[in-house]
Write an enzyme that holds these catalytic residues in place. Structure first.
Site, PDB file in Angstrom:
ATOM      1  N   LYS A 122     -18.649  19.247  16.879  1.00  0.00           N
ATOM      2  CA  LYS A 122     -17.505  19.098  15.768  1.00  0.00           C
ATOM      3  C   LYS A 122     -16.311  18.596  17.027  1.00  0.00           C
ATOM      4  O   LYS A 122     -16.422  19.329  18.057  1.00  0.00           O
ATOM      5  CB  LYS A 122     -17.139  20.359  15.247  1.00  0.00           C
ATOM      6  CG  LYS A 122     -16.813  21.653  16.130  1.00  0.00           C
ATOM      7  CD  LYS A 122     -15.465  21.691  16.509  1.00  0.00           C
ATOM      8  CE  LYS A 122     -15.208  23.171  17.423  1.00  0.00           C
ATOM      9  NZ  LYS A 122     -14.119  22.963  18.082  1.00  0.00           N
ATOM     10  N   ASP A 178     -16.106  30.192  16.231  1.00  0.00           N
ATOM     11  CA  ASP A 178     -16.069  28.804  15.684  1.00  0.00           C
ATOM     12  C   ASP A 178     -17.683  28.785  15.180  1.00  0.00           C
ATOM     13  O   ASP A 178     -18.123  27.839  14.608  1.00  0.00           O
ATOM     14  CB  ASP A 178     -15.736  27.707  16.490  1.00  0.00           C
ATOM     15  CG  ASP A 178     -16.605  27.401  17.932  1.00  0.00           C
ATOM     16  OD1 ASP A 178     -17.386  28.380  17.970  1.00  0.00           O
ATOM     17  OD2 ASP A 178     -16.237  26.397  18.308  1.00  0.00           O
TER      18      ASP A 178
END
Length: 269
Positions: free
Chosen positions: A8, A134
């Site tokens: 990401k 995350d």
């Protein structure tokens, strides 16, 4: 069973305040992109883990994939059997891309599917959050507005199919400690959820990564790469996470120069 854990980028990253526990509250938009590792998991007579591709700086058995497997094994000892796990690393580490977190999240998903564990998506997210801040994002693997330490996620509808992404990764290494050392928490210029809905030509003035303030003076090459992306026609460019990768968003039909340290060029996801 083979899957391809993707990484990401951060569209904006605000370090808004220091918490009593020593961590920092953040605001960011996590966006999955098409650069992927390769992960294979098969039932076996005994557990094994091997890794290939980009050489990592930790011992194989310290990999987050192993931690994810053993977490499920501890919770479901009678259902989770031994597996042979192979990881091919294509995503650079220490780049602000969350590659290790993605690998671990995909292990949770694959092992739960392989052994048909009675675990919901929400439960997988909670388990992933125990592995890394995350990591939970990669369970649903969709654009999200992240707050807290990156573990509180709000789904976000964001379509960047009209653009192509260019990702550069210089050899500079930026440790988390180094990135935070020069940070002075403060509010961002704009609410990121509203800013990303503005025309992309306005993002440069609205969407900021606070870590650039502390990282660029210490690593001028990272700043140079961001400037190079803009000079080559990027509509928006930024460092991802706490560095050291830098990305640029270009029009879908724009020619892409042969950049030094290019690791990905293609659709956002």
């Amino acid at each position: 069973m083979i899957t391809y854990p993707n990484c990401k980028i951060n569209l904006g990253l605000h370090v808004v305040e220091r918490r009593p526990d020593g961590y920092h509250n953040l605001e960011s938009i996590f966006l999955p992109i098409g650069l992927c590792d390769e992960l294979e998991i098969e039932p076996a007579s005994e557990f094994s883990f091997t890794q290939e591709g980009i050489e990592l700086d930790n011992a194989p058995l310290d990999n987050l994939c192993v931690k994810a497997y053993h977490l499920l094994k501890e919770l479901y000892p009678d259902q989770v059997g031994p597996v042979a796990m192979r990881l091919k690393k294509n995503i650079p580490f220490g780049a602000g891309l969350g590659g290790g977190s993605s690998d671990a999240a995909f292990v949770l998903r694959m092992v739960s599917e392989l052994f048909r564990l009675p675990v919901s998506t929400e439960e997988l997210e909670a388990l992933a959050a125990r592995i890394g801040a995350d990591c939970a994002f990669f369970i649903k693997n969709q654009p999200a507005y992240a707050t807290g330490i990156g573990n509180q996620l709000e789904s976000l509808q964001l379509d960047l199919s009209d653009y192509q992404l260019v990702l550069l990764k210089p050899s500079d290494y930026v440790s988390t400690r180094e990135a935070y050392s020069g940070i002075h928490p403060h509010a961002g210029k704009a609410d990121l959820r509203e800013a990303v809905m503005r025309p992309i030509g306005e993002w440069k003035e609205l969407i900021e990564n606070h870590f650039e303030e502390s990282v660029f003076p210490l690593h001028p090459r990272i700043q140079k790469y961001k400037e190079m992306l803009y000079a080559s026609g990027a509509l928006y460019a930024s460092m991802s996470g706490s560095g050291s990768s830098v990305f640029g968003l270009f029009a879908k039909d724009a020619p892409i120069p042969d950049f030094e340290d290019l690791v990905y060029a293609g659709p956002v996801k």
